[in-house]
Design a protein around this motif. Structure first.
Motif, mmCIF file in Angstrom:
data_model
loop_
_atom_site.group_PDB
_atom_site.id
_atom_site.type_symbol
_atom_site.label_atom_id
_atom_site.label_comp_id
_atom_site.label_asym_id
_atom_site.label_seq_id
_atom_site.Cartn_x
_atom_site.Cartn_y
_atom_site.Cartn_z
ATOM 1 N N ASN A 24 30.011 -13.840 -20.727
ATOM 2 C CA ASN A 24 30.916 -13.807 -21.963
ATOM 3 C C ASN A 24 32.253 -13.344 -21.618
ATOM 4 O O ASN A 24 32.882 -13.222 -22.496
ATOM 5 C CB ASN A 24 30.122 -12.903 -22.862
ATOM 6 N N ARG A 71 35.883 -13.632 -20.984
ATOM 7 C CA ARG A 71 36.695 -14.740 -21.272
ATOM 8 C C ARG A 71 38.329 -14.312 -20.750
ATOM 9 O O ARG A 71 39.221 -15.156 -21.205
ATOM 10 C CB ARG A 71 36.875 -14.922 -22.831
ATOM 11 N N ASN A 72 38.160 -13.368 -20.222
ATOM 12 C CA ASN A 72 39.591 -12.696 -19.645
ATOM 13 C C ASN A 72 39.833 -12.385 -18.146
ATOM 14 O O ASN A 72 39.848 -11.616 -17.579
ATOM 15 C CB ASN A 72 39.806 -11.370 -20.311
ATOM 16 N N THR A 119 35.337 -19.481 -13.933
ATOM 17 C CA THR A 119 35.113 -19.740 -15.375
ATOM 18 C C THR A 119 33.872 -18.993 -15.871
ATOM 19 O O THR A 119 33.242 -18.301 -14.961
ATOM 20 C CB THR A 119 34.930 -21.147 -15.397
ATOM 21 N N SER A 120 33.432 -19.247 -17.025
ATOM 22 C CA SER A 120 32.267 -18.386 -17.394
ATOM 23 C C SER A 120 31.541 -19.403 -18.538
ATOM 24 O O SER A 120 32.153 -20.390 -18.941
ATOM 25 C CB SER A 120 32.624 -17.291 -18.148
ATOM 26 N N SER A 148 31.139 -18.848 -21.575
ATOM 27 C CA SER A 148 31.868 -18.769 -22.873
ATOM 28 C C SER A 148 32.972 -19.490 -22.765
ATOM 29 O O SER A 148 33.420 -20.243 -23.837
ATOM 30 C CB SER A 148 32.102 -17.103 -23.202
ATOM 31 N N LEU A 149 33.763 -19.531 -21.528
ATOM 32 C CA LEU A 149 34.955 -20.076 -21.302
ATOM 33 C C LEU A 149 34.616 -21.740 -21.388
ATOM 34 O O LEU A 149 35.261 -22.342 -22.144
ATOM 35 C CB LEU A 149 35.652 -19.861 -20.095
ATOM 36 N N GLU A 150 33.779 -22.166 -21.117
ATOM 37 C CA GLU A 150 33.164 -23.561 -20.766
ATOM 38 C C GLU A 150 32.844 -24.145 -22.348
ATOM 39 O O GLU A 150 32.850 -25.248 -22.531
ATOM 40 C CB GLU A 150 32.175 -23.853 -19.825
ATOM 41 N N THR A 151 32.345 -23.178 -23.178
ATOM 42 C CA THR A 151 31.652 -23.749 -24.438
ATOM 43 C C THR A 151 32.265 -23.396 -25.715
ATOM 44 O O THR A 151 31.935 -23.800 -26.920
ATOM 45 C CB THR A 151 30.076 -23.323 -24.317
ATOM 46 N N ASN A 152 32.932 -22.128 -25.388
ATOM 47 C CA ASN A 152 33.472 -21.394 -26.833
ATOM 48 C C ASN A 152 32.362 -20.855 -27.501
ATOM 49 O O ASN A 152 32.426 -20.602 -28.841
ATOM 50 C CB ASN A 152 34.403 -22.326 -27.823
ATOM 51 N N LYS A 153 31.286 -20.590 -26.801
ATOM 52 C CA LYS A 153 30.213 -19.633 -27.447
ATOM 53 C C LYS A 153 30.029 -18.384 -26.894
ATOM 54 O O LYS A 153 30.374 -18.197 -25.656
ATOM 55 C CB LYS A 153 29.162 -20.498 -27.565
ATOM 56 N N SER A 154 29.129 -17.346 -27.295
ATOM 57 C CA SER A 154 28.765 -16.449 -26.645
ATOM 58 C C SER A 154 27.224 -16.633 -26.392
ATOM 59 O O SER A 154 26.563 -16.951 -27.173
ATOM 60 C CB SER A 154 29.278 -15.152 -27.417
#
Ligand code: BTN
Length: 243
Positions: free
Chosen positions: A133, A135-136, A146-147, A149-155
């Motif tokens: 999760n 994003r920073n 990447t993460s 969350s960054l790849e999908t805009n979800k948590s």
């Protein structure tokens, strides 16, 4: 799928490092114990680096089975099992020898494999940090990391992901013990590094090389000055990778 009923999972809010916890406590812990932390104050990466976390999945697996002759290929097995898990979430997943997985060409997880040896291998500790999760990323990492969350805009729920990763890993590990895992093909077919031109530093000398293959013993096969050269990850630093 495997189920995890025989696997002991120890959960902590904060630890210095899940790998260190297992190093300190392995003599009285069972084979296949898993240690998970929400946060690490001294997370360790490869090559003496630190591993900074932020709402990520941080855990280590203890293996006490007699792995002596198999330990050299264990990092390929781990990469292959993590690849299978990540493929259920992302299309573009690549294995970057020796210990990283990339999604859309950016690192989403890292693996720190440590063996404790006396005259033989006492145990192996597999530390895995998955960017979930977060994003920073700091400026120096944002282009490389990447993460989920960054790849999908979800948590994502980290416990659900941990269960999936462990199910895949222990299933693949059981196959591996009986030489039935297809880990080598998975690593070769989904390698980010094969056919790339790299600068290597081996024995203090920098050279340009082409990556030809990943071998069953976990080593890499390079072509350097028109000669084949087999190196393990302790012997080589990949300084730069060109397309
Ligand atoms: C790397 O890419 O350099 C490897 C990073 C490994 C980080 C994980 S997080 C859980 C486990 N505990 C640690 O201290 N390190 C590993």
């Amino acid at each position: 799928m495997n189920d995890l009923k025989d696997i002991k999972i120890l959960k902590f809010d904060t630890l210095s490092s899940t790998n260190l916890y297992l190093k300190d406590n392995y003599p009285h812990l069972d084979d296949k114990t898993v240690v998970v932390a929400n946060h690490q104050t001294a997370g360790r990466g490869r090559l003496g680096r630190t591993w900074i976390d932020s709402d990520d999945l941080l855990f280590s697996i203890l293996l006490k089975n007699n792995l002596n002759e198999k330990v050299s290929s264990l990092s390929l097995l781990i990469c292959a099992s993590l690849f299978k898990t990540l493929k259920r979430y992302f299309n573009d997943v690549k294995i970057k020898w020796p210990n990283d997985i990339l999604v859309n060409n950016k690192k989403i997880l890292g693996i720190l494999l440590e063996a404790i040896t006396n005259s033989k291998i006492d145990c192996v500790i597999i530390g895995i940090g998955i960017n979930v999760n977060n994003r920073n990323f700091t400026d120096d990492l944002i282009m490389k990391a990447t993460s989920f969350s960054l790849e999908t805009n979800k948590s994502f729920n980290k416990d659900t992901l941990l269960n999936e990763v462990l199910n895949d890993f222990f299933h693949e590990y059981d196959l591996y013990i009986y030489d039935k895992s297809d880990y080598l093909n998975i690593c070769k077919e989904n390698s980010w590094l094969i056919n790339k031109i790299v600068t290597i530093k081996a024995d203090g000398i920098r050279k340009t090389a082409i990556v030809k293959d990943i071998l069953n013993n976990g080593n890499i096969l390079l072509s350097v000055d028109s000669h084949d050269l087999e190196l393990n990850y302790g012997e080589v630093t990949l300084e730069e990778v060109y397309k």
